[in-house]
Scaffold this motif. Structure first.
Motif, short mmCIF file in Angstrom:
data_model
loop_
_atom_site.label_atom_id
_atom_site.label_comp_id
_atom_site.label_asym_id
_atom_site.label_seq_id
_atom_site.Cartn_x
_atom_site.Cartn_y
_atom_site.Cartn_z
N GLY A 120 -6.66 -6.67 8.91
CA GLY A 120 -6.15 -7.75 8.09
C GLY A 120 -5.18 -7.23 7.04
N PRO A 121 -4.35 -8.13 6.50
CA PRO A 121 -3.26 -7.73 5.61
C PRO A 121 -3.58 -7.81 4.13
CG PRO A 121 -2.95 -10.00 6.26
CD PRO A 121 -4.26 -9.56 6.87
N ASP A 122 -4.84 -8.06 3.76
CA ASP A 122 -5.13 -8.43 2.37
C ASP A 122 -5.36 -7.26 1.42
OD1 ASP A 122 -4.99 -11.08 3.11
OD2 ASP A 122 -7.13 -11.22 3.56
N LEU A 123 -5.71 -6.09 1.94
CA LEU A 123 -6.07 -4.98 1.06
C LEU A 123 -5.18 -3.76 1.30
CD1 LEU A 123 -9.99 -4.99 1.15
CD2 LEU A 123 -8.53 -5.60 -0.77
N SER A 124 -4.82 -3.10 0.21
CA SER A 124 -4.14 -1.81 0.33
C SER A 124 -5.16 -0.74 0.68
CB SER A 124 -3.44 -1.45 -0.98
OG SER A 124 -2.33 -2.29 -1.22
N SER A 125 -4.72 0.25 1.45
CA SER A 125 -5.61 1.34 1.81
C SER A 125 -4.83 2.62 1.98
CB SER A 125 -6.37 1.02 3.10
OG SER A 125 -5.48 0.86 4.18
N GLY A 137 4.21 -3.73 -7.55
CA GLY A 137 4.04 -3.30 -6.17
C GLY A 137 4.72 -4.23 -5.19
N GLN A 138 4.70 -3.85 -3.92
CA GLN A 138 5.33 -4.62 -2.85
C GLN A 138 4.30 -5.39 -2.04
OE1 GLN A 138 7.52 -1.74 -0.59
NE2 GLN A 138 8.65 -0.99 -2.37
N GLY A 139 3.14 -5.64 -2.61
CA GLY A 139 2.08 -6.28 -1.86
C GLY A 139 1.20 -5.25 -1.19
N PRO A 140 0.13 -5.68 -0.52
CA PRO A 140 -0.80 -4.74 0.13
C PRO A 140 -0.09 -3.82 1.12
CG PRO A 140 -1.74 -6.93 0.06
CD PRO A 140 -0.31 -7.07 -0.39
N GLN A 141 -0.43 -2.54 1.07
CA GLN A 141 0.15 -1.55 1.97
C GLN A 141 -0.96 -0.73 2.60
OE1 GLN A 141 3.64 0.68 0.44
NE2 GLN A 141 3.40 -0.53 -1.42
N LYS A 142 -0.74 -0.31 3.83
CA LYS A 142 -1.67 0.58 4.52
C LYS A 142 -0.94 1.91 4.77
CE LYS A 142 -4.29 -3.15 6.71
NZ LYS A 142 -5.43 -3.01 5.81
N ILE A 143 -1.44 2.95 4.12
CA ILE A 143 -0.78 4.26 4.19
C ILE A 143 -1.68 5.23 4.94
CG2 ILE A 143 0.04 6.22 2.84
CD1 ILE A 143 0.78 4.25 0.63
N GLU A 144 -1.12 5.89 5.93
CA GLU A 144 -1.83 6.93 6.68
C GLU A 144 -1.05 8.23 6.56
OE1 GLU A 144 -4.15 4.51 10.20
OE2 GLU A 144 -2.20 5.43 10.66
N ILE A 145 -1.76 9.31 6.24
CA ILE A 145 -1.12 10.60 5.99
C ILE A 145 -1.64 11.61 7.00
CG2 ILE A 145 -0.70 12.41 4.29
CD1 ILE A 145 -1.41 10.31 2.12
N ASP A 146 -0.72 12.26 7.67
CA ASP A 146 -1.11 13.22 8.72
C ASP A 146 -1.72 14.47 8.10
OD1 ASP A 146 -1.32 14.06 11.38
OD2 ASP A 146 0.52 15.23 11.23
N GLY A 147 -2.75 14.99 8.74
CA GLY A 147 -3.38 16.23 8.29
C GLY A 147 -3.42 17.25 9.41
N VAL A 149 -7.88 -0.99 -4.01
CA VAL A 149 -7.32 -0.07 -3.03
C VAL A 149 -8.48 0.66 -2.35
CG1 VAL A 149 -5.85 1.94 -2.61
CG2 VAL A 149 -5.16 0.24 -4.31
N LEU A 150 -8.47 0.67 -1.02
CA LEU A 150 -9.48 1.40 -0.26
C LEU A 150 -9.03 2.85 -0.11
CD1 LEU A 150 -10.21 -1.16 2.62
CD2 LEU A 150 -11.19 -1.07 0.33
N PHE A 151 -9.93 3.78 -0.41
CA PHE A 151 -9.63 5.21 -0.29
C PHE A 151 -10.44 5.78 0.87
CE2 PHE A 151 -10.66 9.65 -1.22
CZ PHE A 151 -9.39 10.18 -1.41
N SER A 201 -16.11 -7.04 2.07
CA SER A 201 -16.08 -8.28 2.84
C SER A 201 -14.89 -9.13 2.39
CB SER A 201 -17.37 -9.07 2.67
OG SER A 201 -17.45 -9.60 1.35
N SER A 202 -14.49 -10.06 3.25
CA SER A 202 -13.38 -10.94 2.89
C SER A 202 -13.73 -11.79 1.68
CB SER A 202 -13.01 -11.83 4.08
OG SER A 202 -14.13 -12.60 4.49
N GLU A 203 -15.02 -12.16 1.55
CA GLU A 203 -15.45 -12.98 0.42
C GLU A 203 -15.32 -12.21 -0.89
OE1 GLU A 203 -16.60 -16.07 -1.83
OE2 GLU A 203 -16.13 -16.11 0.31
N LEU A 204 -15.73 -10.93 -0.89
CA LEU A 204 -15.60 -10.13 -2.10
C LEU A 204 -14.13 -9.91 -2.44
CD1 LEU A 204 -18.38 -7.40 -1.73
CD2 LEU A 204 -18.30 -9.30 -3.33
N THR A 205 -13.32 -9.70 -1.43
CA THR A 205 -11.90 -9.53 -1.65
C THR A 205 -11.30 -10.75 -2.34
OG1 THR A 205 -11.74 -8.13 0.33
CG2 THR A 205 -9.69 -9.06 -0.52
N LYS A 206 -11.67 -11.94 -1.87
CA LYS A 206 -11.18 -13.18 -2.47
C LYS A 206 -11.62 -13.30 -3.93
CE LYS A 206 -11.15 -15.80 1.86
NZ LYS A 206 -11.83 -16.87 2.63
#
Length: 338
Positions: A152-157, A312-322, A144-146, A129-134
């Motif tokens: 939203g821009p707040d979490l890396s994943s 780091g460069q701040g939160p990033q969202k990475i998607e990898i093709d499979g 980091v979310l796996f 949740s946004s509250e837990l993130t804060k």
């Protein structure tokens, strides 16, 4: 028996106490000769460094909290092992916490994690949740979310490209001549479920098709089995089913073959997502989209450690093709390259 201290090791080894500290601090510098002398003295005296005391001095626990909602899906035990090994290679210890996907339970688990003064958190199959993130950010603990992402821009994943994966399945089934195509969904609150279905439906729509049938499997084998019974027990059934993950796909195949007496893929083609080891077993030979677990783990660890070290460069969202792994559970289109 009194506890052996670092000063006793230093005296036995003929070095300073700070030298003993450097030898047992990951990443610290010490000569090969000093390391040999200190470790020999420590072994002779039965000395073990006090990690908690070192953490109090340095402000770093070298502990990563790894949160997972369920382990029934065979993808997660393998991924957690890879994550643990990769973090240990970097000198970190891993604490695994089990959580369910409801706000009250996740709140409780995060409270417990914060009590351990972890340096970072990786969540797998858990929504934050946004509250837990804060709260974690206020405590200076990166997350980091796996195999999940959040708006939203707040979490890396880090995740596979689930939209593209779903689209690949649609293209494959349509190329195989299927037109009555069903879908068994995962937990509706998961980004993986949402994105796989989005890509799948977009792929169907590109060819003028829509879902012939849809049911909720909730990422649970028993619910997926019931969905398959309801979807396929009559004459007007799908000729292909995309199941949101392999864990559910195995249950679907078992129902089709052993309860309903249908041939897979003769009567119904089945495609999953993850490519867990069991998918390659001859008993299933499941066609599925492979999640690139090794790359996902590598990117997750790199992102988290960069945030811990403030490089780091701040939160990033990475998607990898499979890739789509073609086996025997689905009709293979003529001329299709595997």
């Amino acid at each position: 028996m009194s506890k052996v201290t670092s000063s006793q090791v230093a005296e036995r080894a003929g070095v300073s106490q700070s030298a003993v500290s450097r030898v047992f601090t990951p990443g610290a510098s010490a000569s090969k000769r000093t390391v040999e002398k200190v470790k020999k003295a420590a072994e002779e005296l039965g000395y073990r460094p006090n990690s908690l005391a070192r953490a109090m001095v340095s402000g770093k626990s070298r502990i990563i909290g790894l949160v997972v909602a369920y382990l029934e899906n065979h993808f997660y035990p393998e991924a957690l092992e890879k994550l643990s090994n990769a973090l240990q290679e970097q000198g970190y210890h891993v604490l695994i916490f089990m959580a369910s996907n409801n706000a009250e339970n996740i709140n409780s688990v995060v409270e417990e994690i914060l009590d351990y003064q972890v340096d970072g958190i990786i969540t797998a199959s858990v929504a934050m949740s946004s509250e837990l993130t804060k709260r974690c950010r206020k405590a200076g603990i990166p997350i980091v979310l796996f195999n999940r992402s959040q708006d939203g821009p707040d979490l890396s994943s880090v995740a596979s490209n689930n939209v593209e994966g779903g689209r690949k399945v649609a293209e494959f089934l349509i190329a195989g001549g299927h037109r009555k195509i069903g879908y068994i969904a995962g937990w509706e609150g998961a980004s993986t479920q949402r994105d796989r279905e989005t890509g799948f439906c977009a792929g169907l729509a590109a060819h003028g098709l829509s879902l012939f049938a849809r049911a909720d499997g909730d990422f649970k084998s028993e619910k997926a089995a019931e969905a398959a019974r309801n979807m396929c027990q009559g004459e007007d059934r799908p000729d292909a089913i995309f199941v949101c993950n392999d864990h559910m796909a195995f249950a679907v195949m078992d129902v089709l073959r052993f309860e309903l007496g249908l041939s897979v893929p003769g009567d119904v083609s089945v495609v999953g997502y993850d490519d867990v080891p069991i998918a390659a077993w001859p008993a299933y030979s499941l066609t599925t989209v492979r999640q690139p677990a090794n790359r996902m783990v590598s990117e997750t660890v790199e992102l988290l450690l960069a945030e811990i070290d403030a490089t780091g460069q701040g939160p990033q969202k990475i998607e990898i093709d499979g890739p789509l792994i073609v086996r025997g559970s689905a009709r293979v289109p003529e001329g299709w390259s595997t």
